[in-house]
Design a protein around this motif. Sequence first.
Motif, PDB file in Angstrom:
ATOM      1  N   GLY A   1       0.827  -1.212   0.000  1.00  0.00           N
ATOM      2  CA  GLY A   1       0.000   0.000   0.000  1.00  0.00           C
ATOM      3  C   GLY A   1       0.849   1.245   0.000  1.00  0.00           C
ATOM      4  O   GLY A   1       1.950   1.261  -0.534  1.00  0.00           O
ATOM      5  N   ALA A   2       0.330   2.276   0.620  1.00  0.00           N
ATOM      6  CA  ALA A   2       0.985   3.580   0.634  1.00  0.00           C
ATOM      7  C   ALA A   2       2.190   3.594   1.568  1.00  0.00           C
ATOM      8  O   ALA A   2       2.315   2.754   2.463  1.00  0.00           O
ATOM      9  CB  ALA A   2      -0.012   4.647   1.074  1.00  0.00           C
ATOM     10  N   ILE A   3       3.045   4.558   1.354  1.00  0.00           N
ATOM     11  CA  ILE A   3       4.211   4.732   2.213  1.00  0.00           C
ATOM     12  C   ILE A   3       3.756   5.126   3.610  1.00  0.00           C
ATOM     13  O   ILE A   3       2.875   5.970   3.778  1.00  0.00           O
ATOM     14  CB  ILE A   3       5.147   5.805   1.618  1.00  0.00           C
ATOM     15  CG1 ILE A   3       5.844   5.228   0.390  1.00  0.00           C
ATOM     16  CG2 ILE A   3       6.145   6.298   2.635  1.00  0.00           C
ATOM     17  CD1 ILE A   3       6.727   6.199  -0.322  1.00  0.00           C
ATOM     18  N   ASP A   4       4.346   4.494   4.610  1.00  0.00           N
ATOM     19  CA  ASP A   4       4.035   4.775   6.002  1.00  0.00           C
ATOM     20  C   ASP A   4       5.340   5.167   6.696  1.00  0.00           C
ATOM     21  O   ASP A   4       6.245   4.331   6.833  1.00  0.00           O
ATOM     22  CB  ASP A   4       3.418   3.534   6.660  1.00  0.00           C
ATOM     23  CG  ASP A   4       3.115   3.764   8.118  1.00  0.00           C
ATOM     24  OD1 ASP A   4       2.200   4.545   8.427  1.00  0.00           O
ATOM     25  OD2 ASP A   4       3.818   3.160   8.956  1.00  0.00           O
ATOM     26  N   ILE A   5       5.435   6.420   7.094  1.00  0.00           N
ATOM     27  CA  ILE A   5       6.680   6.936   7.689  1.00  0.00           C
ATOM     28  C   ILE A   5       7.060   6.157   8.944  1.00  0.00           C
ATOM     29  O   ILE A   5       8.239   5.891   9.181  1.00  0.00           O
ATOM     30  CB  ILE A   5       6.571   8.452   7.970  1.00  0.00           C
ATOM     31  CG1 ILE A   5       6.511   9.239   6.650  1.00  0.00           C
ATOM     32  CG2 ILE A   5       7.738   8.945   8.820  1.00  0.00           C
ATOM     33  CD1 ILE A   5       7.770   9.117   5.783  1.00  0.00           C
ATOM     34  N   ASP A   6       6.083   5.746   9.754  1.00  0.00           N
ATOM     35  CA  ASP A   6       6.404   4.976  10.965  1.00  0.00           C
ATOM     36  C   ASP A   6       7.070   3.643  10.617  1.00  0.00           C
ATOM     37  O   ASP A   6       8.022   3.227  11.268  1.00  0.00           O
ATOM     38  CB  ASP A   6       5.153   4.741  11.807  1.00  0.00           C
ATOM     39  CG  ASP A   6       4.647   6.025  12.463  1.00  0.00           C
ATOM     40  OD1 ASP A   6       5.469   6.929  12.719  1.00  0.00           O
ATOM     41  OD2 ASP A   6       3.432   6.115  12.708  1.00  0.00           O
ATOM     42  N   THR A   7       6.581   2.993   9.568  1.00  0.00           N
ATOM     43  CA  THR A   7       7.207   1.748   9.120  1.00  0.00           C
ATOM     44  C   THR A   7       8.627   2.016   8.644  1.00  0.00           C
ATOM     45  O   THR A   7       9.554   1.262   8.976  1.00  0.00           O
ATOM     46  CB  THR A   7       6.389   1.102   7.979  1.00  0.00           C
ATOM     47  OG1 THR A   7       5.084   0.788   8.469  1.00  0.00           O
ATOM     48  CG2 THR A   7       7.059  -0.168   7.452  1.00  0.00           C
ATOM     49  N   LEU A   8       8.806   3.100   7.886  1.00  0.00           N
ATOM     50  CA  LEU A   8      10.148   3.440   7.395  1.00  0.00           C
ATOM     51  C   LEU A   8      11.087   3.762   8.553  1.00  0.00           C
ATOM     52  O   LEU A   8      12.248   3.367   8.543  1.00  0.00           O
ATOM     53  CB  LEU A   8      10.072   4.612   6.415  1.00  0.00           C
ATOM     54  CG  LEU A   8       9.218   4.375   5.165  1.00  0.00           C
ATOM     55  CD1 LEU A   8       9.208   5.627   4.294  1.00  0.00           C
ATOM     56  CD2 LEU A   8       9.705   3.177   4.381  1.00  0.00           C
ATOM     57  N   ARG A   9      10.572   4.459   9.563  1.00  0.00           N
ATOM     58  CA  ARG A   9      11.398   4.753  10.748  1.00  0.00           C
ATOM     59  C   ARG A   9      11.800   3.463  11.460  1.00  0.00           C
ATOM     60  O   ARG A   9      12.919   3.350  11.951  1.00  0.00           O
ATOM     61  CB  ARG A   9      10.658   5.690  11.685  1.00  0.00           C
ATOM     62  CG  ARG A   9      10.645   7.114  11.200  1.00  0.00           C
ATOM     63  CD  ARG A   9      10.093   8.065  12.251  1.00  0.00           C
ATOM     64  NE  ARG A   9      10.223   9.430  11.793  1.00  0.00           N
ATOM     65  CZ  ARG A   9       9.219  10.276  11.693  1.00  0.00           C
ATOM     66  NH1 ARG A   9       8.003   9.925  12.051  1.00  0.00           N
ATOM     67  NH2 ARG A   9       9.420  11.504  11.245  1.00  0.00           N
ATOM     68  N   SER A  10      10.890   2.495  11.501  1.00  0.00           N
ATOM     69  CA  SER A  10      11.223   1.228  12.173  1.00  0.00           C
ATOM     70  C   SER A  10      12.332   0.478  11.419  1.00  0.00           C
ATOM     71  O   SER A  10      13.022  -0.352  11.993  1.00  0.00           O
ATOM     72  CB  SER A  10       9.985   0.339  12.300  1.00  0.00           C
ATOM     73  OG  SER A  10       9.625  -0.236  11.074  1.00  0.00           O
ATOM     74  N   MET A  11      12.499   0.820  10.133  1.00  0.00           N
ATOM     75  CA  MET A  11      13.563   0.212   9.328  1.00  0.00           C
ATOM     76  C   MET A  11      14.864   1.012   9.369  1.00  0.00           C
ATOM     77  O   MET A  11      15.841   0.642   8.769  1.00  0.00           O
ATOM     78  CB  MET A  11      13.107   0.091   7.877  1.00  0.00           C
ATOM     79  CG  MET A  11      11.967  -0.888   7.661  1.00  0.00           C
ATOM     80  SD  MET A  11      11.470  -0.944   5.930  1.00  0.00           S
ATOM     81  CE  MET A  11      12.942  -1.660   5.165  1.00  0.00           C
ATOM     82  N   GLY A  12      14.831   2.152  10.086  1.00  0.00           N
ATOM     83  CA  GLY A  12      16.054   2.929  10.258  1.00  0.00           C
ATOM     84  C   GLY A  12      16.042   4.313   9.658  1.00  0.00           C
ATOM     85  O   GLY A  12      17.009   5.061   9.831  1.00  0.00           O
ATOM     86  N   LEU A  13      14.995   4.693   8.948  1.00  0.00           N
ATOM     87  CA  LEU A  13      14.938   6.052   8.389  1.00  0.00           C
ATOM     88  C   LEU A  13      15.030   7.061   9.523  1.00  0.00           C
ATOM     89  O   LEU A  13      14.332   6.948  10.525  1.00  0.00           O
ATOM     90  CB  LEU A  13      13.637   6.275   7.621  1.00  0.00           C
ATOM     91  CG  LEU A  13      13.411   7.680   7.047  1.00  0.00           C
ATOM     92  CD1 LEU A  13      14.454   7.986   5.978  1.00  0.00           C
ATOM     93  CD2 LEU A  13      12.022   7.816   6.481  1.00  0.00           C
TER      94      LEU A  13
END
Length: 84
Positions: free
Chosen positions: A69-81
């Motif tokens: 789905g759409a980009i989720d900043i919280d998910t990206l942060r959990s990956m290290g962003l």
Amino acid sequence: MRKIEVFSAGCPCCDEAVIAVKAAACSSCDVQVRDMKDPTVAADAKRYGISRVPAVVIDGKLADCCASGAIDIDTLRSMGLGRP
């Protein structure tokens, strides 16, 4: 240095994703915007399993939110962003 690749088609939705990722990135994040109109970039996207854009790859791994789905900043942060 964390490598962040944003695969984009240059549409308004992709532009919003690029802005959001850049805003969340830290000084140790190497944010690269990859244009899907470039055949080499499209081939890279295929190898990552990207089937829709915008999509974000962090350190060689496609974010789960981008696969479904759409980009989720919280998910990206959990990956290290945003983290060195």
